[in-house]
Structure formats: C-alpha cells, structure tokens
Design a protein around this motif. Structure first.
Motif, PDB file in Angstrom:
ATOM      1  N   SER A 277      18.268 -50.405  71.344  1.00  0.00           N
ATOM      2  CA  SER A 277      18.686 -51.781  71.116  1.00  0.00           C
ATOM      3  C   SER A 277      18.311 -52.247  69.713  1.00  0.00           C
ATOM      4  N   PHE A 278      17.269 -51.626  69.161  1.00  0.00           N
ATOM      5  CA  PHE A 278      16.801 -51.964  67.827  1.00  0.00           C
ATOM      6  C   PHE A 278      17.268 -50.961  66.779  1.00  0.00           C
TER       7      PHE A 278
ATOM      8  N   ALA B 262      19.648 -53.155  64.717  1.00  0.00           N
ATOM      9  CA  ALA B 262      19.787 -54.572  65.007  1.00  0.00           C
ATOM     10  C   ALA B 262      19.743 -55.379  63.710  1.00  0.00           C
TER      11      ALA B 262
ATOM     12  N   LEU C 234      20.385 -57.839  68.781  1.00  0.00           N
ATOM     13  CA  LEU C 234      20.311 -56.447  69.203  1.00  0.00           C
ATOM     14  C   LEU C 234      21.656 -55.727  69.208  1.00  0.00           C
ATOM     15  N   LEU C 235      21.575 -54.414  69.357  1.00  0.00           N
ATOM     16  CA  LEU C 235      22.742 -53.535  69.286  1.00  0.00           C
ATOM     17  C   LEU C 235      23.474 -53.375  70.609  1.00  0.00           C
TER      18      LEU C 235
ATOM     19  N   PRO D 277      25.937 -61.051  71.329  1.00  0.00           N
ATOM     20  CA  PRO D 277      24.818 -60.113  71.254  1.00  0.00           C
ATOM     21  C   PRO D 277      23.577 -60.724  71.906  1.00  0.00           C
TER      22      PRO D 277
END
Length: 229
Positions: free
Chosen positions: A222-223, A64, A78-79, A139
C-alpha cells in the motif's frame, strides 16, 4: 509488482504506462503538494490449467503519495486503488477508440500528456476531464500519530482533513496525468521500517492492537512496491 484481476469492460490489453498522481492540500501556511509516479500493466492471461485461470490481469509498481503538512505531519495517499486511478489518466487518450488492444496502442503512441482533475473544487465534467464522484473509489488516506511506529496508523477522511491535521487543512484537488517519468522509489527514506518488514500484512503479530478498519486493507505494498530486499 502487485498483480490483481481486472473487472469491467473498459480495459486495455497489452498496455504498460505510467501516470503521476498529484495531491494538493490547503493549509493555513499555504498550499502543500505531493505526487507519485505509478506504472500499470495489463495483459490477458491464458485459460490454463482451467477456465478460471484466464481473463484480464493487471499489475502496478510505485509508491504512495506523501504530502508534508504543518507541524511535521504527513498525509499518505495509498496505492490500493492504483489501477482505478489509472483509468482517469488514460481515459482522455482513448475517447472514441474501440477495442482494448487499440486503446492500448493509442496510449503507447500518444504524445499527449494532459493533466486531468479527478477530484477537486470543480463539479462539472468538461470534455476530456474526469472527476471522482463516488467516495468509494477514492484512494485511502492515512496518517501516523508517530511516523516511527507503524502501529499508530489511522485512516483519514479526505472530506474532513482538518479533523486529523488541524483547522484550516483541507483537500483542494487530486490530478492525474500520463507521464514517462521514472517510478517513485523514495518511500523507505520516510518510512525506513518498511525495509525490516516481510511483504504482506502490516499488522503481523500485533493484530489485536492494529486499527480494525485497516487490518484487511493495508499492507507493505500500500506504501511501496519498490522496497529494497
């Protein structure tokens, strides 16, 4: 590496590329910036053992974006939408090129590394520039009330950063560009507790106290997909 199914007609077959996502935030103390490098790979899976198993697949690696803000606060982007963001990075490189394999080759062979605004102050879409016009494709923005405690995570409205971080703080723009820089791998320095978690759910056993708006969205990937194990 996180793998997902790919939908839509604007796809690439056999492509692996990296992009840098940069987030710029206006603050009373001046501009604050954070960026990350993400690698995306697309391929066509065989229809085995059944037709449903086939189709285009995509995976990504990276972390992220973290933007350090006044008062010791940090904004995380986040991803979760990594492959969607990737479209903005490669679009200028494949204009007028038909066929997913041909587009993938164009990206592989390109020497053009262009910065493309995807959301910001400008509203026009000039040739070769792409801007996010649908908030649903943004995002996910989050913060932690206490960065040492993952359970204090809160979702942040990108159109109203001041509500979360204080007066005078606002999103200026996000840009994306194809790059050959290394994949980002520093997130565990900011969030060391990521190394103690099992891959997957962020809430684990504390489901009842986890924010409902994020419980089915946020996980460790997500991170970062680059957590040492």
């Amino acid at each position: 590496m996180v793998g997902i199914a790919v939908t839509g007609c604007d796809t690439l077959i056999g492509a692996k590329y990296r992009y840098r996502l940069t987030v710029e935030v206006e603050t009373p103390e001046g501009m604050r910036t954070g960026s990350t490098v993400v690698e995306v790979k697309q391929w066509e899976a065989p229809a085995f053992p059944n037709p449903e198993a086939g189709g285009l697949r995509s995976s990504f690696r990276g972390e992220a974006v973290a933007v350090d803000l006044p008062g010791g606060q940090t904004l995380f982007v986040l991803l979760n939408t990594a492959t969607t963001i990737a479209e903005y990075a490669y679009q200028p490189l494949v204009i007028g090129i038909k066929g997913p394999i041909e587009r993938a080759n164009a990206i592989k062979n390109t020497k053009l590394i262009a910065e493309v605004p995807i959301v910001g102050l400008t509203t026009e879409q000039a040739s070769g520039q792409y801007r996010m016009s649908e908030a649903s494709r943004y995002p996910i923005f989050v913060r932690f009330k206490d960065i040492r405690d993952r359970m204090t995570i809160k979702r942040v409205d990108p159109a109203n950063l001041s509500a979360a971080f204080g007066q005078g703080i606002s999103l200026r723009r996000m840009t994306v560009q194809i790059t050959r820089d290394p994949i980002s791998t520093d997130m565990t320095k900011r969030l060391p507790w990521l190394k103690t978690m099992r891959p997957g759910s962020f809430s684990e056993k504390n489901v009842r106290s986890f924010p409902l708006g994020l419980i089915d969205i946020v996980d460790t990937a997500s991170f970062s997909t680059e957590i040492p194990r």
